[in-house]
Design a protein around this motif. Structure first.
Motif, mmCIF file in Angstrom:
data_model
loop_
_atom_site.group_PDB
_atom_site.id
_atom_site.type_symbol
_atom_site.label_atom_id
_atom_site.label_comp_id
_atom_site.label_asym_id
_atom_site.label_seq_id
_atom_site.Cartn_x
_atom_site.Cartn_y
_atom_site.Cartn_z
ATOM 1 N N THR A 76 0.847 -1.192 0.000
ATOM 2 C CA THR A 76 0.000 0.000 0.000
ATOM 3 C C THR A 76 0.885 1.245 0.000
ATOM 4 O OG1 THR A 76 -0.097 0.196 2.412
ATOM 5 C CG2 THR A 76 -1.727 -1.239 1.368
ATOM 6 N N SER A 77 0.267 2.388 -0.252
ATOM 7 C CA SER A 77 1.022 3.636 -0.282
ATOM 8 C C SER A 77 1.557 4.019 1.096
ATOM 9 C CB SER A 77 0.133 4.762 -0.813
ATOM 10 O OG SER A 77 -1.021 4.915 0.012
ATOM 11 N N THR A 78 0.948 3.503 2.156
ATOM 12 C CA THR A 78 1.399 3.828 3.511
ATOM 13 C C THR A 78 2.334 2.768 4.084
ATOM 14 O OG1 THR A 78 -0.570 2.752 4.431
ATOM 15 C CG2 THR A 78 -0.682 5.133 4.051
ATOM 16 N N GLY A 79 2.367 1.610 3.457
ATOM 17 C CA GLY A 79 3.128 0.491 4.022
ATOM 18 C C GLY A 79 4.625 0.598 3.847
ATOM 19 N N GLY A 80 5.079 1.428 2.906
ATOM 20 C CA GLY A 80 6.514 1.543 2.666
ATOM 21 C C GLY A 80 7.085 0.244 2.123
ATOM 22 N N PRO A 81 8.379 0.034 2.288
ATOM 23 C CA PRO A 81 9.015 -1.160 1.723
ATOM 24 C C PRO A 81 8.850 -2.414 2.568
ATOM 25 C CG PRO A 81 10.657 0.201 2.809
ATOM 26 C CD PRO A 81 9.356 0.969 2.885
ATOM 27 N N THR A 82 8.216 -2.306 3.727
ATOM 28 C CA THR A 82 8.119 -3.433 4.659
ATOM 29 C C THR A 82 7.175 -4.508 4.135
ATOM 30 O OG1 THR A 82 8.494 -1.903 6.499
ATOM 31 C CG2 THR A 82 7.644 -4.090 7.046
ATOM 32 N N THR A 83 7.630 -5.733 4.117
ATOM 33 C CA THR A 83 6.772 -6.865 3.754
ATOM 34 C C THR A 83 6.282 -7.549 5.026
ATOM 35 O OG1 THR A 83 8.666 -8.372 3.587
ATOM 36 C CG2 THR A 83 8.013 -7.201 1.592
ATOM 37 N N ALA A 84 5.415 -8.541 4.849
ATOM 38 C CA ALA A 84 4.792 -9.197 5.997
ATOM 39 C C ALA A 84 5.090 -10.689 5.997
ATOM 40 C CB ALA A 84 3.289 -8.956 5.990
ATOM 41 N N ILE A 85 5.013 -11.276 7.183
ATOM 42 C CA ILE A 85 5.197 -12.716 7.367
ATOM 43 C C ILE A 85 3.876 -13.295 7.846
ATOM 44 C CG2 ILE A 85 6.438 -14.526 8.610
ATOM 45 C CD1 ILE A 85 8.666 -12.525 9.135
ATOM 46 N N GLY A 86 3.405 -14.335 7.178
ATOM 47 C CA GLY A 86 2.204 -15.011 7.633
ATOM 48 C C GLY A 86 2.472 -15.821 8.886
ATOM 49 N N THR A 87 1.419 -16.067 9.659
ATOM 50 C CA THR A 87 1.538 -16.865 10.880
ATOM 51 C C THR A 87 0.442 -17.925 10.896
ATOM 52 O OG1 THR A 87 0.039 -15.580 12.293
ATOM 53 C CG2 THR A 87 2.305 -14.761 12.059
ATOM 54 N N ASP A 88 0.481 -18.762 11.903
ATOM 55 C CA ASP A 88 -0.551 -19.781 12.062
ATOM 56 C C ASP A 88 -1.830 -19.225 12.676
ATOM 57 O OD1 ASP A 88 1.143 -21.722 11.046
ATOM 58 O OD2 ASP A 88 1.887 -22.343 13.016
ATOM 59 N N VAL A 89 -1.807 -17.957 13.049
ATOM 60 C CA VAL A 89 -2.983 -17.327 13.666
ATOM 61 C C VAL A 89 -3.798 -16.633 12.579
ATOM 62 C CG1 VAL A 89 -3.783 -15.592 15.311
ATOM 63 C CG2 VAL A 89 -1.764 -16.982 15.837
ATOM 64 N N PRO A 90 -5.055 -16.977 12.400
ATOM 65 C CA PRO A 90 -5.882 -16.332 11.374
ATOM 66 C C PRO A 90 -5.943 -14.817 11.570
ATOM 67 C CG PRO A 90 -6.986 -18.278 12.244
ATOM 68 C CD PRO A 90 -5.785 -18.041 13.118
ATOM 69 N N GLY A 91 -5.714 -14.073 10.487
ATOM 70 C CA GLY A 91 -5.797 -12.629 10.543
ATOM 71 C C GLY A 91 -4.586 -11.940 11.119
#
Length: 360
Positions: A61-76
């Protein structure tokens, strides 16, 4: 939506409520905290950590910057790429994404978050650790120890519940050992000030005597040994760095009988160069915090030790001209773990760009 005042005031008062009574998850958290937590470790992120680079990333997103995300075993629940060890332990975490307040100035926000009340001149309030000490603590060790911060005091609860503030643990150990070997000086000081103290019945005189008595009383406890952590010991179990060393110290203190320990990690006021700065801070945080979780479980302290991660406030979704994020008290995150909590809970939801709270 959970206000900071509701969060801190309710949490400190036996953890009943914590503004989470809405729904089954809230009831579960309330019940667990009211029956299990007997110790607390506060991980205080001084300066205000960015939620978008920690526990509420907005990749792509335009606000997220270059940071990516890691999925987890917790929904959401996705975590920032900078927290891989914690992402693997997401089932132990309870993430609050909807904390809000109006206090966007550091000193006022820190006071609010530690006490549950905005600062009022002449009417001090006890901070969370002091309340925990007052309600839970037993024994001769301090009920509340602050590592790397000065604390905000016990107010009307009394000096015995005020934070024992330690900025430099190595120097504190050296001083305590020196006082042990020269404790005759306490008796001499009493003799030298006896007439003055008798003639001046002042609050400051009584406070000085109480402080000296408190320090002298600590010389007969295990505090010196609990604080005497070798850097190599910390590195082998919790990782390298000052924060890792202090987390090991915190575990030793709560295992030794201290009710609440606050560990300070500063540097989060990222008005410029937010992204490399937060990445560096998360490297200091991620591994040691994960090791703390493992260690508390291994020592069967997990269910009775509440761990709280929080800071001054959140950071703006808008990225400024200096590639930084500014103060944003409207939204920030808090993470709770241990203390009988079920784990794997996400409370609150923010909008796609992270600029408003959409749920709770």
């Amino acid at each position: 939506m959970v206000s900071r005042r509701q969060f801190v005031a309710a949490s400190a008062s036996g953890f009943a409520g914590f503004a989470l009574r809405q729904g089954a998850a809230g009831a579960c958290l309330t019940e667990a905290l009211s029956t299990s937590a007997r110790r607390c470790i506060i991980l205080w992120m001084d300066g205000g950590p960015s939620q978008l680079e920690t526990f509420d990333p907005k990749p792509g997103t335009s606000t997220g910057g270059p940071t990516t995300a890691i999925g987890t075993d917790v929904p959401g629940l996705e975590l920032s790429e900078h927290l891989p060890e914690l992402a693997r332990r997401a089932g132990d975490l309870n993430v609050v994404r909807s904390l809000t307040s109006r206090e966007g100035e550091h000193l006022r926000a820190r006071y609010l978050n530690h006490t549950g009340f905005p600062p009022i001149s002449g009417f001090p309030r006890p901070e969370f650790g002091a309340l925990f000490s007052h309600q839970i603590h037993e024994g001769e060790l301090p009920g509340f120890v602050s590592l790397g911060g000065s604390g905000y005091g016990a107010a009307y609860l009394g000096q015995q519940h005020a934070p024992f503030a330690i900025e430099n643990p190595t120097e504190t150990v050296r001083l305590l050992k020196a006082l042990r070997s020269g404790r005759r000086r306490f008796e001499l000081l009493d003799q030298l000030t006896e007439d003055f103290d008798r003639q001046h019945d002042l609050d400051m005189v009584r406070q000085r005597k109480a402080s000296l008595q408190r320090v002298e009383g600590l010389l007969d406890t295990s505090l010196t040994e609990l604080l005497d952590v070798d850097e190599s010991d910390a590195e082998s179990s919790y990782g390298a760095g000052e924060f890792a060393q202090r987390l090991l110290m915190a575990r030793r203190l709560i295992e030794g009988g201290v009710a609440c320990v606050e560990v300070n990690l500063g540097g989060w006021d990222t008005h410029q160069d937010n992204f490399p700065t937060v990445a560096s801070l998360c490297r200091q945080l991620d591994g040691p915090w994960a090791r703390l979780i493992d260690d508390l479980k291994r020592r069967q302290l997990w269910d009775e030790t509440l761990v709280i991660w929080m800071g001054d406030f959140g950071r703006t979704p808008t990225i400024n001209a200096l590639r930084g994020r500014d103060h944003f008290p409207a939204i920030s995150n808090v993470v709770l773990a241990g203390g009988g909590l079920p784990g794997g809970t996400v409370i609150g939801k923010t909008s796609r760009l992270g600029n408003s709270i959409e749920d709770r």
